[in-house]
Design a protein around this motif. Structure first.
Motif, PDB file in Angstrom:
ATOM      1  N   GLU A 146       5.634   7.237   0.266  1.00 50.17           N
ATOM      2  CA  GLU A 146       4.594   7.337   1.302  1.00 50.17           C
ATOM      3  C   GLU A 146       3.954   8.727   1.307  1.00 50.17           C
ATOM      4  O   GLU A 146       2.743   8.852   1.509  1.00 50.17           O
ATOM      5  N   LYS A 164       7.262   4.336  16.202  1.00 54.40           N
ATOM      6  CA  LYS A 164       6.269   4.847  17.163  1.00 54.40           C
ATOM      7  C   LYS A 164       6.715   4.621  18.602  1.00 54.40           C
ATOM      8  O   LYS A 164       6.511   5.471  19.471  1.00 54.40           O
ATOM      9  N   TYR A 194      -0.079  -4.657  16.497  1.00 52.16           N
ATOM     10  CA  TYR A 194      -1.356  -4.398  15.841  1.00 52.16           C
ATOM     11  C   TYR A 194      -2.487  -5.098  16.588  1.00 52.16           C
ATOM     12  O   TYR A 194      -2.399  -5.257  17.808  1.00 52.16           O
ATOM     13  N   PHE A 248      -4.337  -0.654  12.574  1.00 54.70           N
ATOM     14  CA  PHE A 248      -3.448   0.427  12.996  1.00 54.70           C
ATOM     15  C   PHE A 248      -3.838   1.805  12.469  1.00 54.70           C
ATOM     16  O   PHE A 248      -3.487   2.816  13.045  1.00 54.70           O
ATOM     17  N   ASN A 264      -3.601   8.914   6.309  1.00 56.15           N
ATOM     18  CA  ASN A 264      -3.010   9.466   7.533  1.00 56.15           C
ATOM     19  C   ASN A 264      -3.311  10.965   7.665  1.00 56.15           C
ATOM     20  O   ASN A 264      -3.510  11.471   8.770  1.00 56.15           O
ATOM     21  N   GLN A 294       9.362   2.203   9.717  1.00 59.14           N
ATOM     22  CA  GLN A 294       7.890   2.264   9.729  1.00 59.14           C
ATOM     23  C   GLN A 294       7.343   2.376  11.150  1.00 59.14           C
ATOM     24  O   GLN A 294       7.863   3.144  11.944  1.00 59.14           O
ATOM     25  N   SER A 295       6.346   1.556  11.482  1.00 61.55           N
ATOM     26  CA  SER A 295       5.647   1.717  12.761  1.00 61.55           C
ATOM     27  C   SER A 295       6.529   1.508  13.989  1.00 61.55           C
ATOM     28  O   SER A 295       6.137   1.910  15.082  1.00 61.55           O
ATOM     29  N   GLY A 314       6.673  -3.392  12.217  1.00 59.47           N
ATOM     30  CA  GLY A 314       6.425  -2.384  11.193  1.00 59.47           C
ATOM     31  C   GLY A 314       6.165  -3.058   9.865  1.00 59.47           C
ATOM     32  O   GLY A 314       6.614  -4.195   9.641  1.00 59.47           O
ATOM     33  N   VAL A 315       5.472  -2.351   8.962  1.00 59.54           N
ATOM     34  CA  VAL A 315       5.033  -2.973   7.719  1.00 59.54           C
ATOM     35  C   VAL A 315       6.146  -3.210   6.694  1.00 59.54           C
ATOM     36  O   VAL A 315       5.911  -3.864   5.685  1.00 59.54           O
ATOM     37  N   TYR A 350       0.838  -1.214   0.000  1.00 63.58           N
ATOM     38  CA  TYR A 350       0.000   0.000   0.000  1.00 63.58           C
ATOM     39  C   TYR A 350       0.868   1.257   0.000  1.00 63.58           C
ATOM     40  O   TYR A 350       0.407   2.327  -0.376  1.00 63.58           O
ATOM     41  N   ILE A 351       2.131   1.129   0.466  1.00 63.15           N
ATOM     42  CA  ILE A 351       3.142   2.158   0.198  1.00 63.15           C
ATOM     43  C   ILE A 351       3.941   1.580  -0.974  1.00 63.15           C
ATOM     44  O   ILE A 351       4.660   0.582  -0.804  1.00 63.15           O
ATOM     45  N   ASN A 400      -1.757   4.649  14.289  1.00 60.22           N
ATOM     46  CA  ASN A 400      -1.353   5.851  13.553  1.00 60.22           C
ATOM     47  C   ASN A 400      -1.882   7.139  14.182  1.00 60.22           C
ATOM     48  O   ASN A 400      -1.144   8.126  14.285  1.00 60.22           O
ATOM     49  N   CYS A 440       8.826   7.392   9.895  1.00 63.15           N
ATOM     50  CA  CYS A 440       8.568   6.030   9.400  1.00 63.15           C
ATOM     51  C   CYS A 440       9.531   5.647   8.273  1.00 63.15           C
ATOM     52  O   CYS A 440       9.755   4.465   8.019  1.00 63.15           O
ATOM     53  N   TYR A 489       5.705  12.619  10.925  1.00 62.51           N
ATOM     54  CA  TYR A 489       5.436  11.195  11.166  1.00 62.51           C
ATOM     55  C   TYR A 489       5.895  10.338   9.971  1.00 62.51           C
ATOM     56  O   TYR A 489       6.507   9.278  10.148  1.00 62.51           O
TER      57      TYR A 489
HETATM   58  N1  GLU Z   1       4.104   4.621   7.757  1.00 64.86           N
HETATM   59  C1  GLU Z   1       3.157   3.541   7.823  1.00 64.86           C
HETATM   60  C2  GLU Z   1       1.735   4.075   7.822  1.00 64.86           C
HETATM   61  O1  GLU Z   1       1.465   5.037   8.469  1.00 64.86           O
HETATM   62  C3  GLU Z   1       3.450   2.731   9.046  1.00 64.86           C
HETATM   63  C4  GLU Z   1       2.592   1.537   9.112  1.00 64.86           C
HETATM   64  C5  GLU Z   1       3.133   0.445   9.979  1.00 64.86           C
HETATM   65  O2  GLU Z   1       4.313   0.110   9.932  1.00 64.86           O
HETATM   66  O3  GLU Z   1       2.305  -0.097  10.724  1.00 64.86           O
HETATM   67  O4  GLU Z   1       0.882   3.547   7.172  1.00 64.86           O
END
Ligand code: GLU
Length: 331
Positions: free
Chosen positions: A177, A85, A260, A114, A184, A81-82, A277-278, A45-46, A133, A212, A208
């Protein structure tokens, strides 16, 4: 989580790791155990993430005494990525204190994906926790600094201190992204509409997105996890990055919300605070012992690396890391 519990016995935590040679062998064994698993899908999706090599696998254990055991593609860079966080949450708690971030962002699981809009709506506009997110964007917006550039530098240098080397953005991932993160941006706007975002939504989402997009290796990630396991002192550089109290807070959030909507299953099966992370990274933390990082891009339906789950599960048992395992007291 479909874990084969027969492959290794659950050992009971003793407070210390086995000898370094034994840890090295078990890291190798966990890699061998995870390698045949080819289930799951690489995130797309990215768009840039779809270019990852699905066959990559790294397993790294970083002990709190600074010894690092790495197997496989441990020098391959991927975007954090996540997983960012958890570490940005640590920086926010370090700057603002335990209660401020807890009250503004929350510490409870949503039980939803997420990037859920519904989770915000169901909770009167509250972001719920820093690992989804909405909560991560709200946490990033709390990082102090007069300008976006200063706040971004605070985050980049703080995460670099956790890793023990300068981390930089993967420009391809950031561009990819940024071009596709309308969802987001909508989360940011929704938080703003509920009065839950301290700064401009688009600017907060941009910072953000940068966090990531930071590139790192599984070895970096294991050292970052080991810093959280070691009262906030990076075990390699010996720098105090955050306080021991901040580490405790971060690990509690990771335990309840880090994986998640499968966070409960992960804690039930593996028994360690962790964040995934994704792009395919997972970091798991054994307090007082060390950090385990895995990298493999194929993900389960929730977004967790399939091989990462298998390797970490193996090590949690073999290294006696599960926080909930005990045996009867003997006189
Ligand atoms: N940057 C990704 C997003 O916001 C992170 C998602 C992830 O790793 O869970 O969709």
């Amino acid at each position: 989580m479909d874990i084969d519990h027969s492959v290794v016995d659950q050992r009971v935590a003793t407070g210390t790791l086995p000898r370094a040679n034994d840890v090295a062998q078990l890291v190798q064994d966990s890699y061998n155990h995870a390698l045949p698993h080819r289930e799951g899908e690489v995130a797309s999706y990215i768009p840039e993430l779809a270019n990852a090599n699905p066959e990559s696998l790294a397993v790294v254990a970083a002990q709190v005494d600074g010894v690092v055991h790495a197997v496989g593609d441990a020098a391959t860079e991927f975007s954090i990525q996540s997983i960012s966080k958890a570490f940005v949450y640590a920086l926010a708690c370090h700057a603002l204190g335990h209660g401020v971030v807890r009250d503004a962002v929350g510490v409870n699981n949503t039980g939803l994906p997420f990037n859920s809009v519904m989770a915000i709506e169901l909770n009167d506009g509250h972001p719920m926790n820093s690992m989804v997110n909405a909560g991560a964007i709200a946490t990033t917006a709390m990082i102090p600094g007069q300008t976006e550039a200063v706040r971004w530098d605070h985050i980049r240098s703080g995460l670099s201190d956790f890793a023990g080397r300068e981390l930089h953005i993967d420009d391809e991932v950031y561009r990819s992204e940024s071009a596709t993160n309308q969802h987001n941006q909508a989360l940011g706007r929704l938080l703003q509409s509920y009065g839950k975002l301290q700064r401009d939504p688009l600017e907060s989402v941009d910072v953000y997105t940068r966090q990531c997009s930071l590139a790192l290796t599984a070895s970096d990630l294991a050292v970052m996890g080991s810093t959280l396991a070691n009262g906030g002192v990076n075990p390699v550089t010996k720098d105090q990055v955050v306080s021991a109290e901040v580490c405790r807070d971060v690990l509690a959030i990771m335990a309840t919300t880090g994986m998640y909507q499968r966070s409960g299953e992960w804690l039930f099966e593996i028994g360690l605070p962790a964040k995934s992370g994704v792009a395919g990274g997972i970091v798991a933390v054994a307090p007082g012992k060390g950090g385990i990082a895995t990298f493999s891009p194929r993900l389960d339906h929730a977004g967790n690396s399939v091989r990462g789950i298998h390797a970490t599960s193996y090590l949690s048992k073999a290294l006696a890391l599960n926080l909930f395992a005990s045996q009867p007291y003997v006189d």
